[in-house]
Write a protein that holds these residues in place. Sequence first.
Motif, PDB file in Angstrom:
ATOM      1  N   MET A 101       0.845  -1.156   0.000  1.00 63.36           N
ATOM      2  CA  MET A 101       0.000   0.000   0.000  1.00 63.36           C
ATOM      3  C   MET A 101       0.901   1.232   0.000  1.00 63.36           C
ATOM      4  N   ASN A 102       0.468   2.267  -0.700  1.00 62.48           N
ATOM      5  CA  ASN A 102       1.187   3.527  -0.724  1.00 62.48           C
ATOM      6  C   ASN A 102       1.386   4.012   0.702  1.00 62.48           C
ATOM      7  N   ARG A 103       2.609   4.439   1.036  1.00 68.83           N
ATOM      8  CA  ARG A 103       2.926   4.794   2.428  1.00 68.83           C
ATOM      9  C   ARG A 103       2.032   5.917   2.953  1.00 68.83           C
ATOM     10  N   ARG A 104       1.803   6.936   2.167  1.00 70.26           N
ATOM     11  CA  ARG A 104       0.967   8.063   2.604  1.00 70.26           C
ATOM     12  C   ARG A 104      -0.488   7.619   2.783  1.00 70.26           C
ATOM     13  N   VAL A 105      -0.992   6.838   1.855  1.00 69.71           N
ATOM     14  CA  VAL A 105      -2.355   6.310   1.979  1.00 69.71           C
ATOM     15  C   VAL A 105      -2.452   5.467   3.242  1.00 69.71           C
ATOM     16  N   ASP A 106      -1.442   4.654   3.481  1.00 70.02           N
ATOM     17  CA  ASP A 106      -1.442   3.806   4.675  1.00 70.02           C
ATOM     18  C   ASP A 106      -1.449   4.648   5.943  1.00 70.02           C
ATOM     19  N   GLU A 107      -0.657   5.729   5.949  1.00 73.50           N
ATOM     20  CA  GLU A 107      -0.621   6.604   7.129  1.00 73.50           C
ATOM     21  C   GLU A 107      -1.992   7.232   7.394  1.00 73.50           C
ATOM     22  N   LEU A 108      -2.673   7.639   6.334  1.00 70.23           N
ATOM     23  CA  LEU A 108      -3.947   8.334   6.479  1.00 70.23           C
ATOM     24  C   LEU A 108      -5.139   7.392   6.668  1.00 70.23           C
ATOM     25  N   TYR A 109      -5.152   6.298   5.915  1.00 66.06           N
ATOM     26  CA  TYR A 109      -6.345   5.467   5.859  1.00 66.06           C
ATOM     27  C   TYR A 109      -6.115   3.987   6.130  1.00 66.06           C
ATOM     28  N   GLY A 110      -4.900   3.626   6.485  1.00 61.84           N
ATOM     29  CA  GLY A 110      -4.558   2.214   6.626  1.00 61.84           C
ATOM     30  C   GLY A 110      -5.495   1.430   7.516  1.00 61.84           C
ATOM     31  N   ASP A 111      -5.796   1.953   8.689  1.00 59.38           N
ATOM     32  CA  ASP A 111      -6.683   1.239   9.604  1.00 59.38           C
ATOM     33  C   ASP A 111      -8.088   1.093   9.028  1.00 59.38           C
ATOM     34  N   ASP A 112      -8.583   2.126   8.351  1.00 57.47           N
ATOM     35  CA  ASP A 112      -9.907   2.065   7.753  1.00 57.47           C
ATOM     36  C   ASP A 112      -9.958   1.028   6.628  1.00 57.47           C
ATOM     37  N   ILE A 113      -8.921   1.025   5.799  1.00 52.46           N
ATOM     38  CA  ILE A 113      -8.864   0.075   4.690  1.00 52.46           C
ATOM     39  C   ILE A 113      -8.811  -1.355   5.224  1.00 52.46           C
ATOM     40  N   ARG A 114      -7.990  -1.579   6.243  1.00 53.19           N
ATOM     41  CA  ARG A 114      -7.909  -2.914   6.828  1.00 53.19           C
ATOM     42  C   ARG A 114      -9.239  -3.308   7.469  1.00 53.19           C
ATOM     43  N   SER A 115      -9.930  -2.365   8.105  1.00 53.41           N
ATOM     44  CA  SER A 115     -11.219  -2.661   8.727  1.00 53.41           C
ATOM     45  C   SER A 115     -12.240  -3.131   7.693  1.00 53.41           C
ATOM     46  N   VAL A 116     -12.270  -2.472   6.549  1.00 55.57           N
ATOM     47  CA  VAL A 116     -13.194  -2.872   5.488  1.00 55.57           C
ATOM     48  C   VAL A 116     -12.837  -4.276   5.002  1.00 55.57           C
ATOM     49  N   GLY A 117     -11.560  -4.544   4.849  1.00 53.42           N
ATOM     50  CA  GLY A 117     -11.124  -5.878   4.430  1.00 53.42           C
ATOM     51  C   GLY A 117     -11.510  -6.940   5.444  1.00 53.42           C
ATOM     52  N   PHE A 118     -11.357  -6.627   6.730  1.00 50.02           N
ATOM     53  CA  PHE A 118     -11.735  -7.575   7.786  1.00 50.02           C
ATOM     54  C   PHE A 118     -13.238  -7.816   7.772  1.00 50.02           C
ATOM     55  N   MET A 119     -14.028  -6.766   7.537  1.00 52.07           N
ATOM     56  CA  MET A 119     -15.489  -6.931   7.469  1.00 52.07           C
ATOM     57  C   MET A 119     -15.879  -7.813   6.282  1.00 52.07           C
ATOM     58  N   TYR A 120     -15.202  -7.582   5.141  1.00 51.96           N
ATOM     59  CA  TYR A 120     -15.469  -8.424   3.971  1.00 51.96           C
ATOM     60  C   TYR A 120     -15.127  -9.884   4.282  1.00 51.96           C
ATOM     61  N   ALA A 121     -13.984 -10.134   4.928  1.00 50.64           N
ATOM     62  CA  ALA A 121     -13.568 -11.506   5.260  1.00 50.64           C
ATOM     63  C   ALA A 121     -14.595 -12.170   6.171  1.00 50.64           C
ATOM     64  N   ASP A 122     -15.103 -11.423   7.131  1.00 50.56           N
ATOM     65  CA  ASP A 122     -16.127 -11.943   8.030  1.00 50.56           C
ATOM     66  C   ASP A 122     -17.385 -12.303   7.250  1.00 50.56           C
ATOM     67  N   PHE A 123     -17.794 -11.435   6.337  1.00 54.19           N
ATOM     68  CA  PHE A 123     -18.957 -11.688   5.483  1.00 54.19           C
ATOM     69  C   PHE A 123     -18.760 -12.972   4.668  1.00 54.19           C
ATOM     70  N   ARG A 124     -17.577 -13.103   4.052  1.00 51.46           N
ATOM     71  CA  ARG A 124     -17.285 -14.292   3.236  1.00 51.46           C
ATOM     72  C   ARG A 124     -17.366 -15.557   4.076  1.00 51.46           C
ATOM     73  N   ARG A 125     -16.758 -15.529   5.249  1.00 53.98           N
ATOM     74  CA  ARG A 125     -16.771 -16.709   6.129  1.00 53.98           C
ATOM     75  C   ARG A 125     -18.188 -17.058   6.572  1.00 53.98           C
ATOM     76  N   LYS A 126     -18.965 -16.050   6.949  1.00 50.81           N
ATOM     77  CA  LYS A 126     -20.347 -16.290   7.374  1.00 50.81           C
ATOM     78  C   LYS A 126     -21.189 -16.894   6.255  1.00 50.81           C
ATOM     79  N   CYS A 127     -20.811 -16.624   5.037  1.00 49.63           N
ATOM     80  CA  CYS A 127     -21.502 -17.198   3.877  1.00 49.63           C
ATOM     81  C   CYS A 127     -20.987 -18.600   3.560  1.00 49.63           C
ATOM     82  N   GLY A 128     -19.985 -19.049   4.300  1.00 47.46           N
ATOM     83  CA  GLY A 128     -19.469 -20.397   4.132  1.00 47.46           C
ATOM     84  C   GLY A 128     -18.581 -20.598   2.921  1.00 47.46           C
ATOM     85  N   LEU A 129     -17.933 -19.527   2.472  1.00 51.33           N
ATOM     86  CA  LEU A 129     -17.081 -19.611   1.285  1.00 51.33           C
ATOM     87  C   LEU A 129     -15.616 -19.445   1.654  1.00 51.33           C
ATOM     88  N   THR A 130     -14.769 -20.092   0.898  1.00 53.17           N
ATOM     89  CA  THR A 130     -13.333 -19.966   1.080  1.00 53.17           C
ATOM     90  C   THR A 130     -12.789 -18.874   0.152  1.00 53.17           C
TER      91      THR A 130
END
Length: 75
Positions: free
Chosen positions: A1-30
């Motif tokens: 990830m771009n260093r500046r983007v990571d500094e500004l939004y890294g936690d938010d971007i990771r949070s969205v990714g974690f939410m997506y992963a949770d959604f995928r798992r709850k749907c029973g998909l790998t």
Amino acid sequence: MNRRVDELYGDDIRSVGFMYADFRRKCGLTQRQVAAEVCRVQSRVSDLETGGVDSRISSLIMFATTVASLTSSRS
């Protein structure tokens, strides 16, 4: 990830990714199942879920729509 983007939004971007992963798992998909459906490698799904790459919102939408579609086709 771009260093500046990571500094500004890294936690938010990771949070969205974690939410997506949770959604995928709850749907029973790998990660592999989703990747195959959208013609990507499994590591790309993993990167999206962990914030390991600078992902576009369009990629997240594509993966989430695929999970929803695969889940509804099971019903």
